[in-house]
Motif scaffolding. Structure first.
Motif, PDB file in Angstrom:
ATOM      1  N   LEU A  46      14.618  12.117  72.272  1.00  0.00           N
ATOM      2  CA  LEU A  46      15.574  11.832  70.656  1.00  0.00           C
ATOM      3  C   LEU A  46      14.312  11.817  69.541  1.00  0.00           C
ATOM      4  O   LEU A  46      14.363  12.710  69.166  1.00  0.00           O
ATOM      5  CB  LEU A  46      16.263  10.602  70.350  1.00  0.00           C
ATOM      6  CG  LEU A  46      17.392  10.634  71.341  1.00  0.00           C
ATOM      7  CD1 LEU A  46      18.682   8.951  71.295  1.00  0.00           C
ATOM      8  CD2 LEU A  46      18.215  11.733  70.967  1.00  0.00           C
ATOM      9  N   LEU A  47      13.534  11.787  69.637  1.00  0.00           N
ATOM     10  CA  LEU A  47      12.122  11.688  68.782  1.00  0.00           C
ATOM     11  C   LEU A  47      11.916  13.405  68.811  1.00  0.00           C
ATOM     12  O   LEU A  47      12.226  14.251  67.412  1.00  0.00           O
ATOM     13  CB  LEU A  47      11.774  10.607  69.370  1.00  0.00           C
ATOM     14  CG  LEU A  47       9.877  11.329  68.124  1.00  0.00           C
ATOM     15  CD1 LEU A  47      10.725  10.111  66.990  1.00  0.00           C
ATOM     16  CD2 LEU A  47       8.795  10.267  68.600  1.00  0.00           C
ATOM     17  N   ALA A  48      11.815  13.846  70.029  1.00  0.00           N
ATOM     18  CA  ALA A  48      10.947  15.636  70.582  1.00  0.00           C
ATOM     19  C   ALA A  48      12.322  15.636  69.771  1.00  0.00           C
ATOM     20  O   ALA A  48      11.886  17.082  68.993  1.00  0.00           O
ATOM     21  CB  ALA A  48      11.015  14.994  71.500  1.00  0.00           C
ATOM     22  N   ILE A  49      13.286  15.790  70.029  1.00  0.00           N
ATOM     23  CA  ILE A  49      14.835  16.712  69.409  1.00  0.00           C
ATOM     24  C   ILE A  49      14.543  16.555  67.783  1.00  0.00           C
ATOM     25  O   ILE A  49      14.568  17.892  67.162  1.00  0.00           O
ATOM     26  CB  ILE A  49      15.823  15.901  69.988  1.00  0.00           C
ATOM     27  CG1 ILE A  49      16.441  16.917  70.840  1.00  0.00           C
ATOM     28  CG2 ILE A  49      17.583  16.889  69.456  1.00  0.00           C
ATOM     29  CD1 ILE A  49      17.656  15.769  71.832  1.00  0.00           C
ATOM     30  N   PHE A  50      14.310  14.949  67.063  1.00  0.00           N
ATOM     31  CA  PHE A  50      14.430  15.309  65.972  1.00  0.00           C
ATOM     32  C   PHE A  50      13.567  16.293  64.951  1.00  0.00           C
ATOM     33  O   PHE A  50      13.682  16.236  63.993  1.00  0.00           O
ATOM     34  CB  PHE A  50      14.477  13.656  65.138  1.00  0.00           C
ATOM     35  CG  PHE A  50      16.519  13.088  65.829  1.00  0.00           C
ATOM     36  CD1 PHE A  50      17.111  14.048  64.904  1.00  0.00           C
ATOM     37  CD2 PHE A  50      16.386  12.226  66.356  1.00  0.00           C
ATOM     38  CE1 PHE A  50      18.630  13.785  64.946  1.00  0.00           C
ATOM     39  CE2 PHE A  50      17.773  11.765  66.622  1.00  0.00           C
ATOM     40  CZ  PHE A  50      18.382  12.705  65.263  1.00  0.00           C
ATOM     41  N   ILE A  51      12.545  15.855  65.883  1.00  0.00           N
ATOM     42  CA  ILE A  51      10.859  16.395  65.409  1.00  0.00           C
ATOM     43  C   ILE A  51      11.028  18.459  65.386  1.00  0.00           C
ATOM     44  O   ILE A  51      10.918  18.629  64.628  1.00  0.00           O
ATOM     45  CB  ILE A  51       9.690  15.883  65.935  1.00  0.00           C
ATOM     46  CG1 ILE A  51       9.700  14.349  65.600  1.00  0.00           C
ATOM     47  CG2 ILE A  51       8.403  16.552  65.797  1.00  0.00           C
ATOM     48  CD1 ILE A  51       8.558  14.351  66.229  1.00  0.00           C
ATOM     49  N   ALA A  52      11.040  18.345  67.095  1.00  0.00           N
ATOM     50  CA  ALA A  52      11.033  19.440  67.079  1.00  0.00           C
ATOM     51  C   ALA A  52      12.153  20.845  66.465  1.00  0.00           C
ATOM     52  O   ALA A  52      11.296  21.858  66.128  1.00  0.00           O
ATOM     53  CB  ALA A  52      11.164  20.465  68.487  1.00  0.00           C
ATOM     54  N   VAL A  53      13.871  19.912  67.220  1.00  0.00           N
ATOM     55  CA  VAL A  53      14.265  21.642  66.722  1.00  0.00           C
ATOM     56  C   VAL A  53      14.473  21.772  65.175  1.00  0.00           C
ATOM     57  O   VAL A  53      14.183  22.887  64.600  1.00  0.00           O
ATOM     58  CB  VAL A  53      15.902  20.986  67.053  1.00  0.00           C
ATOM     59  CG1 VAL A  53      17.173  22.228  66.912  1.00  0.00           C
ATOM     60  CG2 VAL A  53      15.725  20.894  68.019  1.00  0.00           C
ATOM     61  N   PRO A  54      14.413  20.922  64.075  1.00  0.00           N
ATOM     62  CA  PRO A  54      14.316  20.991  62.640  1.00  0.00           C
ATOM     63  C   PRO A  54      13.301  22.112  62.865  1.00  0.00           C
ATOM     64  O   PRO A  54      12.914  22.564  61.923  1.00  0.00           O
ATOM     65  CB  PRO A  54      14.731  19.564  62.257  1.00  0.00           C
ATOM     66  CG  PRO A  54      15.227  18.952  63.095  1.00  0.00           C
ATOM     67  CD  PRO A  54      14.578  18.928  64.262  1.00  0.00           C
ATOM     68  N   ILE A  55      11.874  21.399  62.523  1.00  0.00           N
ATOM     69  CA  ILE A  55      10.833  21.721  62.207  1.00  0.00           C
ATOM     70  C   ILE A  55      10.772  23.346  63.402  1.00  0.00           C
ATOM     71  O   ILE A  55      10.167  24.417  62.175  1.00  0.00           O
ATOM     72  CB  ILE A  55       9.388  21.375  63.151  1.00  0.00           C
ATOM     73  CG1 ILE A  55       9.445  20.154  62.550  1.00  0.00           C
ATOM     74  CG2 ILE A  55       8.350  22.074  62.934  1.00  0.00           C
ATOM     75  CD1 ILE A  55       7.921  19.662  62.915  1.00  0.00           C
ATOM     76  N   GLY A  56      11.420  23.692  64.888  1.00  0.00           N
ATOM     77  CA  GLY A  56      11.208  24.569  65.382  1.00  0.00           C
ATOM     78  C   GLY A  56      12.607  25.875  63.992  1.00  0.00           C
ATOM     79  O   GLY A  56      11.553  26.731  64.125  1.00  0.00           O
ATOM     80  N   VAL A  57      13.353  25.201  63.990  1.00  0.00           N
ATOM     81  CA  VAL A  57      14.534  26.424  62.884  1.00  0.00           C
ATOM     82  C   VAL A  57      13.722  27.223  61.546  1.00  0.00           C
ATOM     83  O   VAL A  57      13.913  28.453  61.527  1.00  0.00           O
ATOM     84  CB  VAL A  57      15.391  25.840  62.519  1.00  0.00           C
ATOM     85  CG1 VAL A  57      16.327  26.225  61.725  1.00  0.00           C
ATOM     86  CG2 VAL A  57      16.280  25.475  63.742  1.00  0.00           C
ATOM     87  N   VAL A  58      12.808  26.074  61.212  1.00  0.00           N
ATOM     88  CA  VAL A  58      12.696  26.245  60.069  1.00  0.00           C
ATOM     89  C   VAL A  58      11.338  27.248  60.380  1.00  0.00           C
ATOM     90  O   VAL A  58      10.784  28.343  59.376  1.00  0.00           O
ATOM     91  CB  VAL A  58      11.489  25.428  59.015  1.00  0.00           C
ATOM     92  CG1 VAL A  58      10.932  25.284  57.639  1.00  0.00           C
ATOM     93  CG2 VAL A  58      12.599  24.271  58.780  1.00  0.00           C
ATOM     94  N   ILE A  59      10.104  26.855  61.795  1.00  0.00           N
ATOM     95  CA  ILE A  59       9.404  27.585  61.422  1.00  0.00           C
ATOM     96  C   ILE A  59       9.619  29.289  62.177  1.00  0.00           C
ATOM     97  O   ILE A  59       9.782  30.204  62.050  1.00  0.00           O
ATOM     98  CB  ILE A  59       8.216  27.651  62.416  1.00  0.00           C
ATOM     99  CG1 ILE A  59       7.783  26.230  62.050  1.00  0.00           C
ATOM    100  CG2 ILE A  59       7.552  28.213  62.686  1.00  0.00           C
ATOM    101  CD1 ILE A  59       6.688  25.279  63.002  1.00  0.00           C
ATOM    102  N   GLY A  60      10.939  29.508  62.485  1.00  0.00           N
ATOM    103  CA  GLY A  60      11.234  30.500  63.106  1.00  0.00           C
ATOM    104  C   GLY A  60      11.930  31.429  61.707  1.00  0.00           C
ATOM    105  O   GLY A  60      11.832  32.126  62.635  1.00  0.00           O
ATOM    106  N   LEU A  61      11.972  30.466  61.231  1.00  0.00           N
ATOM    107  CA  LEU A  61      12.889  32.080  59.972  1.00  0.00           C
ATOM    108  C   LEU A  61      12.190  32.766  58.829  1.00  0.00           C
ATOM    109  O   LEU A  61      12.383  33.614  58.960  1.00  0.00           O
ATOM    110  CB  LEU A  61      14.132  30.645  59.290  1.00  0.00           C
ATOM    111  CG  LEU A  61      15.532  30.172  59.562  1.00  0.00           C
ATOM    112  CD1 LEU A  61      15.807  29.067  58.503  1.00  0.00           C
ATOM    113  CD2 LEU A  61      15.912  31.654  59.913  1.00  0.00           C
ATOM    114  N   SER A  62      10.908  31.532  58.974  1.00  0.00           N
ATOM    115  CA  SER A  62       9.969  32.805  58.196  1.00  0.00           C
ATOM    116  C   SER A  62       8.344  32.926  59.295  1.00  0.00           C
ATOM    117  O   SER A  62       8.080  31.934  59.405  1.00  0.00           O
ATOM    118  CB  SER A  62       9.601  31.484  57.144  1.00  0.00           C
ATOM    119  OG  SER A  62       7.999  31.765  56.887  1.00  0.00           O
TER     120      SER A  62
END
Lengths: 276, 278, 363
Positions: free
Chosen positions: C171-187
């Motif tokens: 769960l920790l991995a999901i909460f860290i990786a997914v939001p950060i991944g989305v933000v990084i992926g967008l820019s």
């Protein structure tokens, strides 16, 4: 043949003694597109002038790589222009917008949404003032017009290419654009399906008369659909090479057209242009 | 007896309740040296038909006879050109053709094989690109390699499964001419599967429409009585061309109308104008 | 009706049962029998073969070890010692058993004894709870901490602890990786500026992560008396395993079909709508592939981390048994190995099922 669009756009058109302030829907003026490359600039388009009237259906034909798609995506606002201007009803365009609906070569539906939801995506955007029921009616109306009234709740990914492109057509018409831009929408389909979809397209178009610009490489498609066929020269520095008026009456039926005396004359004209 | 014969051929996939008959009652005769085009549409069972003739599939009923003998498997006598080129991406143009030549002429000496590979690559005008790999080539060039490969195996019959379907119009036109030139040279028997009526008329002696499946069958044949070599531009003035073309198109339109369903419910459009935000 | 059954069976990854169902309905007997042979009989035969090989190998190792012991006794104590050792080994006495790869039957026995042990411990726990119930109530009323059971955890308790830890880490991995991944992926800018960090931290070993987390958590929880080993291990698990999700999310978000993005542009969707209606759904399959890798990595590193952090769980169970050196320790380790493997397999199956459920291009 006179290149009647090569002159500058007049502000007022006088036709049969009546003054039209803007019969021109879409105006491309000295349009230019340049891609910078390490070996200097590559000029895709140059000195391109074209005016498309209200309720006109124009097809653009030319070899692949001649800059047709570049031109269309500039009209759509998806590709910045390097020089000249594009205006819709005398207003220069700023970026993309739903006043110019686009049907892409690939249906580009959201595969995780149903057909209805795909159409709804755009409808919600341009009809925020409508009631939910009304929006749904708009979607259903156009989906049934393209022959999909049994598939409202099917996922886009379950449909065949041809069916998906029908949704693409419904989606484009449903947002009631001022100009419809079609980028070889049937290029990936086999010729029977292509014919069916041409019929679907022209049937809706006959009702709505939305000014349309369509790219194609299919000579028969160009003739069947268009009021004018614009032929583009091969790049670099592509421009309009020739324009052919298609004087068939509307509504047209494919059968009567292929038997018309002028049909093969038009066809020859276009093939001649493409072969040389 | 004809060169290639399909007698009452049917092909069914699956069994029991899940069975679908893709092709039913296919009858076709092709004479030696003839160029026949089959015009079919996606999902009409074209690929199944091609695989039956090249020997990858066996018919469920009926028989496929090639030069008097039933077809039981693939053979070098029948070369196939696929739409997706199917080149080996890690080999160069030369090597791709060479693999096929080695396979067909295992007993010949190296020099003979080398010459043969070069000859066929030259025939499709690819000598300048002989040491390139497929990913460095355009779609048209890849299809040329694929044609060279098929022909270098010296097949008696060429089967082409929508060979030019993925190419743009200009490349398509050029390759049509090249295929015709090669075919003309030694009059091999050719079967072309295409979805483009004009391609069929331009290239073939006979056009036979394949009605869409399931239960796809062949429609009536159209003979193309136009002298060779044919010229794309002047064809448009040829009354025979117009007649044949209109005939085929009308027939296909009829098929199309059978496929479309009529709308049942009439939806009303609310009278609303869209709002645009800049 | 049974078509539905077949669909369900396929969906949850039990596709090998399909021919049985079809056969029971009398469909295509011959084809389904060969299918059963392929999908059920052949795997069963391979399991049997595996056990046979194992048995044979274990016997050979046992004999080598026994001979070595006898020889050693002979060298040290002469013939008499050797005879004594041989008799001792033959008698099955615990003290002189050769310590080597246990045989399948030994492992089975250990498995049952572990279950038995669990029954005893949970009965003990229950008794303890009943005994302390009234006392704890009083203590609670008085504002004191209740007395908790401090006895040895059973094997099943260890498994449950491990699963809890892995899920917390996941769960920790999901909460860290997914939001950060989305933000990084967008820019694009963000992506290129952060890429070095991802590339450097991704290959870092679980042990180092554990030490890093230990350094930080130790300082942060200086005043707290509670056991920090759980916190340390789940955070380490999360940090070790999140990279696959992060990288896949970034990739999914940054490679959304250009045509689909153009549609969003033409329709002038706002940024939030664009993310939730277009970008996220279209990258979901890739994100899920990442999550699947994350979960399996999490489970794999968990054992190592528990072992090092001395937090309760299967890892420390294995380590303790290894240190223990009792005569059934080896077979208990093998039991733990199978349990770890099977749970890892089940976790992956669960993720696969969820992935199939959410992804749009199902077959």
């Amino acid at each position: 043949m006179a290149l009647k669009t090569q002159h500058k756009r007049p502000d007022i058109i006088i036709e049969n003694g009546i003054q039209y302030t803007s019969k021109v829907m879409l105006d491309l003026n000295d349009l230019k597109k340049v891609y910078p490359t390490p070996n200097g600039d590559y000029v895709v388009l140059e000195n391109l002038n074209l005016q498309i009237m209200k309720e006109e259906f124009v097809t653009i034909i030319g070899h692949s790589g001649c800059g047709k798609t570049t031109m269309l995506s500039m009209i759509a606002g998806l590709n910045p222009i390097s020089g000249g201007s594009i205006s819709v009803l005398s207003n220069p365009i700023k970026g993309p917008g739903p006043d110019r609906g686009v049907i892409f070569q690939s249906p580009s539906l959201m595969p995780w949404l149903t057909t209805l939801e795909n159409v709804m995506l755009g409808v919600r955007q341009v009809f925020p003032h409508a009631k939910k029921k009304e929006r749904e009616d708009i979607c259903k109306y156009y989906l049934s017009k393209v022959g999909l009234d049994g598939s409202f709740h099917k996922k886009a990914s379950e449909l065949s290419q041809g069916m998906q492109q029908r949704v693409g057509i419904a989606r484009a018409f449903a947002i009631k654009p001022k100009v419809l831009l079609l980028d070889e929408p049937f290029g990936m389909l086999d010729s029977l399906t292509r014919g069916e979809l041409q019929d679907v397209l022209i049937e809706i178009w006959n009702k709505e008369k939305i000014t349309a610009v369509m790219i194609t490489h299919d000579v028969d498609e160009a003739i069947f659909l268009a009021d004018r066929v614009v032929m583009m020269t091969s790049g670099p520095s592509a421009k309009i090479g020739d324009i052919l008026d298609i004087d068939f009456q509307r509504p047209r039926s494919r059968k009567s057209i292929i038997e018309h005396d002028d049909y093969y004359k038009y066809r020859k004209h276009l093939i001649d242009f493409l072969e040389h | 007896m004809a060169y290639l014969e399909l007698n009452n051929v049917s092909k069914t996939y699956g069994k029991g309740a899940n069975a679908t008959e893709v092709l039913s009652n296919i009858n076709l005769q092709i004479e030696e040296g003839e160029f026949v085009a089959i015009v079919g549409f996606s999902g009409s069972g074209k690929t199944t038909l091609v695989n039956l003739i090249n020997g990858l599939l066996q018919p469920t009923s009926g028989e496929v006879i090639f030069k008097g003998n039933p077809i039981t498997g693939t053979s070098h006598e029948r070369g196939v050109i696929f739409q997706n080129y199917s080149l080996l991406p890690w080999l160069t143009v030369y090597q791709n053709v060479s693999v096929a030549v080695k396979e067909t002429f295992p007993k010949e000496n190296k020099k003979f094989r080398e010459n043969r590979v070069k000859e066929y690559i030259n025939m499709v005008n690819l000598t300048p690109a002989i040491h390139k790999r497929p990913k460095e080539l355009s779609g048209g060039m890849r299809q040329r390699v694929s044609i060279a490969r098929a022909l270098a195996m010296d097949p008696e019959m060429i089967i082409m499964d929508e060979p030019l379907g993925a190419l743009d119009a200009l490349t398509r036109g050029n390759l049509q001419d090249e295929i015709l030139n090669i075919w003309n040279k030694d009059k091999r028997t050719a079967l072309l599967i295409t979805n483009d009526v004009d391609e069929g008329i331009y290239m073939a002696d006979r056009i036979i429409p394949l009605r869409p499946g399931p239960n796809a069958t062949l429609g009536p044949e159209f003979k193309i009585n136009i002298d060779r070599p044919r010229d794309k531009t002047s064809l448009n003035d040829d009354p025979e061309f117009k007649k044949t073309r209109n005939g085929i198109i009308e027939y296909l339109m009829e098929i199309g109308e059978e496929r479309t369903t009529t709308e049942t419910i009439e939806y009303t459009l609310p009278d609303l104008e869209p709002k645009y935000f800049d | 009706m049974s078509d539905k059954l077949i669909k369900i069976v396929r969906f949850i990854g039990l596709g090998f049962l399909e021919p049985v169902i079809r056969l029971s309905r009398g469909e295509e007997t011959k084809k389904n029998l060969t299918e059963i042979l392929k999908k059920i009989v052949a795997p069963l035969a391979s399991i049997l073969l595996f056990i046979l090989l194992w048995q044979g190998g274990a016997t050979a190792l046992y004999n080598t070890e026994a001979e070595y012991r006898i020889e050693k006794a002979f060298n040290e104590q002469g013939q008499e010692g050797a005879d004594k050792m041989a008799a001792c080994i033959a008698s099955g006495d615990v003290s002189c058993q050769p310590n080597t790869l246990p045989s399948p039957s030994q492992v089975k026995a250990s498995f049952y004894s572990l279950l038995e042990d669990h029954k005893i411990i949970s009965a003990d726990k229950k008794a303890f709870k009943e005994k302390t119930a009234t006392l704890n109530k009083q203590r609670k009323a008085a504002g004191e901490k209740p007395i908790t059971y401090t006895g040895r955890p059973s094997f099943v308790d260890q498994i449950i602890t491990s699963i809890k830890t892995v899920f917390a880490g996941f769960l920790l991995a999901i909460f860290i990786a997914v939001p950060i991944g989305v933000v990084i992926g967008l820019s694009d800018t963000l992506r290129s500026s952060i890429n070095w960090l991802i590339q450097i931290f991704k290959p870092v070993s679980p042990v180092v992560w554990l030490l890093l987390v230990f350094m930080i958590v130790k300082t942060l929880t200086k005043d707290s008396e509670s056991d920090t080993s759980f916190i340390i291990s789940f955070i380490s698990v999360g940090l070790c395993s999140m990279w696959a999700t992060l990288v896949n999310t970034v990739m999914g978000v940054s490679t959304v079909d250009k045509d689909i993005l153009n549609v969003a542009k033409v329709l002038k969707l706002g940024p939030i709508q664009k993310v939730f209606k277009v970008i996220l759904p279209s990258s979901l399959p890739l994100i899920f592939t990442g999550l699947r890798i994350t979960l399996s990595v999490a489970w794999m590193v968990l054992i190592a981390i528990e072992l090092l952090a001395q937090s309760p769980g299967l890892g420390s169970f294995v380590w303790e048994e290894f240190q223990n050196g009792a005569n059934d320790s080896n077979s208990k380790i093998i039991v733990a190995m199978f349990v770890i493997g099977i749970i890892g397999f089940l976790l992956d199956r669960i993720m696969l099922t969820i992935q199939k459920f959410v992804s749009f291009n199902k077959d």
